[in-house]
Write an enzyme that holds these catalytic residues in place. Sequence first.
Site, PDB file in Angstrom:
ATOM      1  N   ASN A  31       0.814  -1.218   0.000  1.00 34.77           N
ATOM      2  CA  ASN A  31       0.000   0.000   0.000  1.00 34.77           C
ATOM      3  C   ASN A  31       0.849   1.269   0.000  1.00 34.77           C
ATOM      4  OD1 ASN A  31       0.466  -1.193   2.697  1.00 34.77           O
ATOM      5  ND2 ASN A  31      -0.371   0.741   3.412  1.00 34.77           N
ATOM      6  N   CYS A  80      -1.936   4.783   8.135  1.00 35.99           N
ATOM      7  CA  CYS A  80      -2.186   3.889   9.270  1.00 35.99           C
ATOM      8  C   CYS A  80      -1.046   3.952  10.273  1.00 35.99           C
ATOM      9  CB  CYS A  80      -2.368   2.457   8.792  1.00 35.99           C
ATOM     10  SG  CYS A  80      -3.573   2.341   7.482  1.00 35.99           S
TER      11      CYS A  80
HETATM   12  N1  PMP Z   1      -4.177  -3.763   4.486  1.00 38.49           N
HETATM   13  C1  PMP Z   1      -3.699  -2.821   3.661  1.00 38.49           C
HETATM   14  C2  PMP Z   1      -2.657  -3.208   2.655  1.00 38.49           C
HETATM   15  C3  PMP Z   1      -4.157  -1.494   3.744  1.00 38.49           C
HETATM   16  O1  PMP Z   1      -3.647  -0.559   2.935  1.00 38.49           O
HETATM   17  C4  PMP Z   1      -5.147  -1.177   4.714  1.00 38.49           C
HETATM   18  C5  PMP Z   1      -5.660   0.246   4.880  1.00 38.49           C
HETATM   19  N2  PMP Z   1      -5.832   0.967   3.734  1.00 38.49           N
HETATM   20  C6  PMP Z   1      -5.640  -2.205   5.528  1.00 38.49           C
HETATM   21  C7  PMP Z   1      -5.126  -3.469   5.396  1.00 38.49           C
HETATM   22  C8  PMP Z   1      -6.701  -1.921   6.552  1.00 38.49           C
HETATM   23  O2  PMP Z   1      -7.943  -1.768   5.959  1.00 38.49           O
HETATM   24  P1  PMP Z   1      -9.150  -1.076   6.744  1.00 38.49           P
HETATM   25  O3  PMP Z   1      -8.764   0.349   6.954  1.00 38.49           O
HETATM   26  O4  PMP Z   1     -10.354  -1.267   5.860  1.00 38.49           O
HETATM   27  O5  PMP Z   1      -9.311  -1.803   8.045  1.00 38.49           O
END
Ligand code: PMP
Length: 416
Positions: free
Chosen positions: A160, A334
């Site tokens: 990501n 995140c």
């Molecule tokens: N895995 C990846 C590779 C992410 O980029 C993200 C957040 N964009 C997540 C997991 C978590 O997803 P969520 O915010 O829907 O919980």
Amino acid sequence: MSMQASGAKRRVYMDYAAACPVDERVLASMMPFFSEKFGNPSSLHQAGREPKKAIEEARARVAALINAKRKEEVILTSGGTESNNMGIKGVAMRMMGEGKHLVTSAIEHISVLNIMKSLEKSGFEVTYVKPTGDGFVDLEEFEKALRKDTVLATIMYANNEIGTLQPIDEIGRLLEEKDIFFHVDAVAAAGKVPIDVQRSKIDLLSVSSNDMCGPKGAGALFVRDGTRIEAVSQGGGQERGLRSGSENVPAIVGLGAAAELAKAEMEEEGARLRALRDKLIDGILRSIEESFLNGHRTKRLPNNANFRFRYVEGESMLLNLDMMGISVSSSSPCTSKSLLPSHVLLACEIPTEEAQSAVQFTLGRSNSEDEIDHVLEVFPGIVKKLRAMSPFSPKNIEEMRSTAGHRDEEHHHDSE
Ligand code: PMP
């Protein structure tokens, strides 16, 4: 910061990995399920029937996006994080009696890495495979990490942050031969590149609605028929007992609509974004000295461009771009609260000070060529200005050294 406060005349949003605006077609599909068709899908009466039908349609749309054999293999969740927890912990707990070794990579999303930490505390052993410099899981290293007691491996489809697309088919083949369950975090990749769980021999796969211009707080876990998995939370038994609790029907409908749109438009929109991405990459590398692309030049998500710049710091570039009306990230949203350099770049052996200079652009439906031109007009000047002030730029280090040299000489004279 408001448009007025920032002084920017226009806003350019290039942070689609952090959040997508909900597509208006997706939003329209969700609206009836708030107050009009509000029933509980578990109800046997009339009010429950239409929501029940709608979530089954959404399930089928997610199944189609990833080429699952049956829609019943798709479990609807609250997003990528929950899907990762459900899949990884669910298999690990179920398989505990047969082996307590897990394999992953050092560049997984923070949700996967924290699940691994928690499993380590519960007695599992985890091997974190190191990536290559451009962010690929090295197949030889990966194979070496597999053991007789390995019960599950989890590798992300695409990173990501740096966009690198992993050799998922090769990993899937290897794991099938060795009879090890394969979980894939496909949150960053779903809807952007074609995914085929059958061809890639994937047993479990996580997706999130937010990354496909659907509403936040919805997602899915694909669980291949025959995969041994234990529920990590308990309740009324919805979603085959794996995800109890009343379903968030509007969000699920939105996830389904987003999945269907992404599938239908993937080829055309992918080509458009790839062209914008390449223009941005070429333009930045050409116009800004000592700038580097993170990740691989072509084997990357069509909408991702991630750079590092010597002698300048990521956060200050982000804030200066924001003042000019351009929204980007300096690391994964995140983990951005920690202010630490990206664990992905550090694992790729990028030196700490360079890892701190990353700027990530993630493009989407709203972006146009005109906006790329605007970024290319504005960004080089920002880097130049910040470098002129940076204590770490070669020119300023040179100046500091010579000033310090003079002082030493003066000090020397004084003491004589
Ligand atoms: N895995 C990846 C590779 C992410 O980029 C993200 C957040 N964009 C997540 C997991 C978590 O997803 P969520 O915010 O829907 O919980």
